[in-house]
Design an enzyme around this catalytic site. Structure first.
Site, short mmCIF file in Angstrom:
data_model
loop_
_atom_site.label_atom_id
_atom_site.label_comp_id
_atom_site.label_asym_id
_atom_site.label_seq_id
_atom_site.Cartn_x
_atom_site.Cartn_y
_atom_site.Cartn_z
N SER A 10 -1.50 2.03 4.66
CA SER A 10 -1.33 0.70 5.25
C SER A 10 -2.52 -0.19 4.93
CB SER A 10 -1.16 0.84 6.77
OG SER A 10 -2.18 1.69 7.29
N CYS A 11 -3.17 0.01 3.80
CA CYS A 11 -4.32 -0.82 3.44
C CYS A 11 -3.87 -2.27 3.28
CB CYS A 11 -4.95 -0.31 2.15
SG CYS A 11 -5.63 1.35 2.32
N CYS A 65 0.89 -1.16 0.00
CA CYS A 65 0.00 0.00 0.00
C CYS A 65 0.92 1.19 0.00
CB CYS A 65 -0.91 0.03 1.23
SG CYS A 65 -1.87 1.56 1.33
#
Lengths: 186, 118
Positions: free
Chosen positions: A95-96, A91
């Site tokens: 922080s996906c 990501c």
């Protein structure tokens, strides 16, 4: 964090018990076990694998995986490794991550160096993780977002044809499903 | 740039380490609290997780713009410090918690005698 929580509690926006409950929820469901179950099923069941690659969000529901520990279920896409292609997930903006399948991301996943370098020089970064991707395999880097979270379907290691699904599940580590490792035979 | 630490973050050397399953994701209790706060606020309907994500992208983007070009001289990156800043910015923007009130509270907490909560 303490000052912030105290103020929010005072304002009646939440209680400390609410925060405790969230943390407990993540602590109980923090691991990558759901992801490993999905991969092992895909290795053992070709029809499941085909459905998974066509519509992962829907298909993981067959295993009872309905949402992440926060209750969310983002759109999930599974990308399959092959002799020709190696996939790796990042990501780049924050922080996906597919929480419902892998829990919370490891620290290195959120690090600025990983976020920027895996895009620019994936082969080199993977080598630093101890993964040498053959020169004739294409490396595809997938950038997660609010809309789409990716899970890598690693290749089933040779020498595991007599193993059943639970045995395979135990072999599959988080790093292989992010794409910075491969699954190794025991 | 061949040092694997540059990928795996600052902190102790973890050369060529796919980290283990079940790794602790919070390195300190406050990290879990701030993460839990954000989710609890979403559960309470005060905002959506997407709002948190956008605030986080903005905050991380600021850090990257300031330090990303000079990884050698950048201060150690702490994700949950960025996370907390992002949450504070979001709350301030929504008029829920002013930064001034937060700073005053943090000062009064810091002024407590050592060992107050042990």
């Amino acid at each position: 964090a303490e000052a912030l929580e105290a103020l929010l509690v005072e304002q009646g926006l939440l209680t400390s018990a609410d925060v405790d409950a969230v943390i407990a929820r993540f602590a109980e469901r923090v691991g990558p076990l759901n992801g490993a179950r999905v991969v092992a099923r895909a290795w053992c069941d070709d029809a499941f694998r085909a459905r998974l690659l066509a519509d992962a969000t829907e298909t993981v529901g067959e295993l009872g995986i309905k949402g992440g520990p926060g209750g969310e279920m983002e759109k999930l896409v599974v990308v399959e490794n092959s002799d020709a292609v190696h996939n790796v997930v990042v990501c780049t903006l924050c922080s996906c991550y597919p929480w419902a399948l892998l829990g919370l991301p490891p620290r290195w996943y959120k690090d600025p160096a990983y976020r920027s370098r895996i895009v620019r020089e994936p082969r080199k970064v993977l080598t630093e993780f101890g993964l040498d991707v053959a020169a004739d395999r294409e490396i595809r880097v997938w950038d997660s977002s609010a809309e789409v979270r990716y899970l890598v379907l690693p290749q089933r290691p040779t020498g595991t044809s007599d193993m059943d699904e639970p045995e395979l599940t135990a072999l599959i580590e988080r790093e292989a499903m992010i794409g910075v490792a491969e699954v190794k035979a025991p | 740039m061949s040092d694997p630490i540059s990928v795996l973050g600052s902190g102790p050397a973890r050369a060529h380490v796919p980290l283990e399953n079940g790794e602790v994701v919070f390195e300190a209790p406050w990290e879990a609290r701030v993460f839990g706060l954000a989710h609890a606020l979403c559960d309470a309907g005060l905002f959506q997780w997407e709002d948190v994500r956008e605030a986080l992208i903005a905050e991380i983007g600021r850090w990257d713009a300031t330090h990303g070009g000079q990884p050698e001289s950048a201060p150690a990156y702490h994700y949950f410090e960025r996370f907390q800043c992002a949450l504070e910015a979001l709350l301030a923007a929504r008029g829920m918690t002013a930064r001034s009130a937060l700073e005053a509270r943090a000062r009064s907490l810091a002024a407590r005698p050592h060992g107050h909560d042990h």
